[in-house]
Design an enzyme around this catalytic site. Structure first.
Site, PDB file in Angstrom:
ATOM      1  N   CYS A  99     -30.805   2.221  14.651  1.00 38.58           N
ATOM      2  CA  CYS A  99     -29.860   2.968  15.476  1.00 38.58           C
ATOM      3  C   CYS A  99     -28.605   2.139  15.758  1.00 38.58           C
ATOM      4  O   CYS A  99     -28.689   1.019  16.265  1.00 38.58           O
ATOM      5  CB  CYS A  99     -30.516   3.362  16.797  1.00 38.58           C
ATOM      6  SG  CYS A  99     -29.372   4.166  17.957  1.00 38.58           S
ATOM      7  N   CYS A 112     -28.090   1.166  19.689  1.00 41.62           N
ATOM      8  CA  CYS A 112     -28.959   0.227  20.395  1.00 41.62           C
ATOM      9  C   CYS A 112     -28.264  -1.140  20.454  1.00 41.62           C
ATOM     10  O   CYS A 112     -27.403  -1.443  19.620  1.00 41.62           O
ATOM     11  CB  CYS A 112     -30.303   0.106  19.683  1.00 41.62           C
ATOM     12  SG  CYS A 112     -31.391   1.526  19.945  1.00 41.62           S
ATOM     13  N   HIS A 135     -33.113   3.552  23.973  1.00 39.16           N
ATOM     14  CA  HIS A 135     -33.012   4.506  22.869  1.00 39.16           C
ATOM     15  C   HIS A 135     -33.743   5.810  23.167  1.00 39.16           C
ATOM     16  O   HIS A 135     -33.324   6.888  22.710  1.00 39.16           O
ATOM     17  CB  HIS A 135     -33.584   3.883  21.589  1.00 39.16           C
ATOM     18  CG  HIS A 135     -33.528   4.781  20.388  1.00 39.16           C
ATOM     19  ND1 HIS A 135     -32.399   4.926  19.617  1.00 39.16           N
ATOM     20  CD2 HIS A 135     -34.468   5.606  19.841  1.00 39.16           C
ATOM     21  CE1 HIS A 135     -32.640   5.787  18.639  1.00 39.16           C
ATOM     22  NE2 HIS A 135     -33.887   6.213  18.751  1.00 39.16           N
ATOM     23  N   ASN A 186     -23.618  16.183  22.909  1.00 43.31           N
ATOM     24  CA  ASN A 186     -24.457  17.011  22.058  1.00 43.31           C
ATOM     25  C   ASN A 186     -25.870  16.452  22.131  1.00 43.31           C
ATOM     26  O   ASN A 186     -26.075  15.264  21.879  1.00 43.31           O
ATOM     27  CB  ASN A 186     -23.989  16.975  20.596  1.00 43.31           C
ATOM     28  CG  ASN A 186     -22.595  17.525  20.425  1.00 43.31           C
ATOM     29  OD1 ASN A 186     -22.165  18.401  21.158  1.00 43.31           O
ATOM     30  ND2 ASN A 186     -21.876  17.012  19.443  1.00 43.31           N
ATOM     31  N   HIS A 202     -30.002   8.564  20.066  1.00 44.46           N
ATOM     32  CA  HIS A 202     -29.768   7.692  21.219  1.00 44.46           C
ATOM     33  C   HIS A 202     -28.927   8.451  22.259  1.00 44.46           C
ATOM     34  O   HIS A 202     -27.954   9.117  21.897  1.00 44.46           O
ATOM     35  CB  HIS A 202     -29.028   6.436  20.760  1.00 44.46           C
ATOM     36  CG  HIS A 202     -28.993   5.344  21.775  1.00 44.46           C
ATOM     37  ND1 HIS A 202     -29.717   4.172  21.638  1.00 44.46           N
ATOM     38  CD2 HIS A 202     -28.330   5.221  22.953  1.00 44.46           C
ATOM     39  CE1 HIS A 202     -29.486   3.394  22.680  1.00 44.46           C
ATOM     40  NE2 HIS A 202     -28.654   4.022  23.495  1.00 44.46           N
ATOM     41  N   HIS A 236     -26.166   9.583  24.263  1.00 51.12           N
ATOM     42  CA  HIS A 236     -24.747   9.260  24.224  1.00 51.12           C
ATOM     43  C   HIS A 236     -23.922  10.533  24.266  1.00 51.12           C
ATOM     44  O   HIS A 236     -24.434  11.635  24.050  1.00 51.12           O
ATOM     45  CB  HIS A 236     -24.400   8.487  22.936  1.00 51.12           C
ATOM     46  CG  HIS A 236     -24.410   9.329  21.699  1.00 51.12           C
ATOM     47  ND1 HIS A 236     -25.572   9.803  21.122  1.00 51.12           N
ATOM     48  CD2 HIS A 236     -23.394   9.810  20.929  1.00 51.12           C
ATOM     49  CE1 HIS A 236     -25.275  10.521  20.053  1.00 51.12           C
ATOM     50  NE2 HIS A 236     -23.960  10.552  19.913  1.00 51.12           N
ATOM     51  N   GLN A 261     -19.516  11.903  23.670  1.00 48.98           N
ATOM     52  CA  GLN A 261     -18.280  11.600  22.952  1.00 48.98           C
ATOM     53  C   GLN A 261     -17.082  11.997  23.808  1.00 48.98           C
ATOM     54  O   GLN A 261     -17.203  12.807  24.736  1.00 48.98           O
ATOM     55  CB  GLN A 261     -18.243  12.344  21.622  1.00 48.98           C
ATOM     56  CG  GLN A 261     -19.383  11.973  20.678  1.00 48.98           C
ATOM     57  CD  GLN A 261     -19.282  12.691  19.354  1.00 48.98           C
ATOM     58  OE1 GLN A 261     -18.328  12.495  18.596  1.00 48.98           O
ATOM     59  NE2 GLN A 261     -20.260  13.526  19.046  1.00 48.98           N
TER      60      GLN A 261
END
Length: 366
Positions: A74, A77, A141, A181, A192, A194, A196
């Site tokens: 990933c 991470c 993660h 998303n 993971h 997150h 944007q």
């Protein structure tokens, strides 16, 4: 006075990276990025669709972006045990960095004007100037936004404030959009936790429609459309999910999606930097509660898009910051596919009664 809970760094290919910490005691000098990264090649252009009058971002290099890697590979991470990732530190709280595969990016100063496609004036083209950033919510993660404590959510809100202010100041940026998303059903390429942040070099069509609606409503009634929607929803009460001192969550009366949830501040706030400390603190409590209710709705993690709509340039006094969260899941084990009517004609057909969604969310809200 400098902010000691925010530390900036630079990645090996020149991209900016910023660490945000829950408290100043965790702030340390950032380690260098030791990866032998190739030079950036942001080959991005905007092409105008003459039938719709809309700009489309053509970003061929994004087709090679990382796609659903194993947890051990990933890129979000921390860099540990000899494995180097997009985040050089061995641990972190929240990190924002320029996307390695952006949809918009500032072109080199010496890049020539590309001119129209094939020399045809009908097919206008210009550089895809703008910026796209990734915001990692946690070094864990396997975590999720819904599981974050209020303290961490406050750090994420601080990052939204910071990046909104910085990106809004870039030349040509029209609107800053912070979104997450979540779920394979939505089409995520990294699991993971997150989000944007997009700094658009254009006025998105959705925002243009809303601005038209607010202007028409103002001319017809003299009122603020966002305030009047909030008043109408709270007066009816049938779709209200949660009401706090500063925020109200509701399912919109004309929801497009089988699962849709909006969160409005009670006063006119154009963007994250305008929020008061009290509004930020309540948001840090309310937002994870709503996300946990989303997961409890079907009893499984809900795939969703959670987007924070902020005022575009020039509409700071008439456009209200608000959250629009929606899911493609229409029932347990069933997805809503955008087929002929929605995709082809933008005429939406919702299979679920909005009042039913609101009632169920109130039942599972904790």
């Amino acid at each position: 006075m400098s902010d000691t809970s925010r530390v900036a760094a630079t990645l090996a290919d020149g991209r900016e990276l910023i660490y945000f910490y829950d408290d100043t005691s965790r702030a340390v000098p950032p380690p260098p990025d030791l990866r032998p990264l190739p030079p950036r090649s942001d080959l991005i252009e905007l092409r105008r669709d003459p039938l719709r009058g809309e700009w489309v971002s053509i970003t061929a290099q994004r087709n090679d972006r990382t796609f659903l890697p194993d947890a051990a590979e990933c890129p979000l991470c921390p860099s540990r045990d000899g494995r180097l990732s997009e985040i050089p530190a061995s641990d972190y709280d929240v990190v924002a960095f320029e996307n390695r595969f952006p949809s918009f990016a500032v072109p080199p100063a010496d890049e020539p004007d590309p001119g129209p496609v094939d020399g045809q004036e009908l097919f206008a083209r210009r550089p895809g100037a703008g910026r796209c950033e990734v915001l990692a919510f946690s070094s864990d993660h396997d975590g999720s936004f819904a599981g974050l404590p209020a303290r961490r959510v406050k750090t994420i809100i601080k990052a939204w404030v910071d990046r909104t202010a910085a990106l809004s100041a870039l030349p040509g940026v029209q609107q800053v959009y912070c979104f997450e998303n979540r779920g394979a059903e939505i089409g995520v390429t990294l699991h993971h936790p997150h989000g944007q942040i997009y700094a658009y070099p254009l006025l998105p069509p959705r925002t243009a429609q809303v601005l038209d609606a607010t202007r028409e409503h103002k001319e017809r009634t003299g009122g603020d459309l966002f305030a009047d929607i909030l008043k109408a929803e709270t007066t009816a009460g049938t779709r209200v999910v949660l009401t706090g001192e500063h925020w109200t969550a509701f399912v919109p009366a004309a929801a497009r999606w089988p699962f849709e949830l909006h969160l409005f501040p009670h006063r006119q706030v154009g963007a994250f930097p305008e929020l008061t400390d009290a509004e930020r603190d309540e948001l840090a409590e309310v937002y994870p509660r709503l996300l946990r209710a989303c997961d409890d709705y079907y009893g499984t993690p809900l795939p969703y898009v959670a987007g924070w709509h902020q005022a575009p340039r020039g509409a700071e006094d008439s456009y209200r910051l608000h959250l629009e969260l929606f899911s493609v899941q229409r029932a347990k084990g069933k997805l809503k596919f955008l087929a002929g009517s929605e995709s082809g004609m933008a005429v939406w057909i919702n299979d679920v009664l909005p009042e039913t969604v609101a009632e169920r969310l109130r039942e599972v809200l904790k």
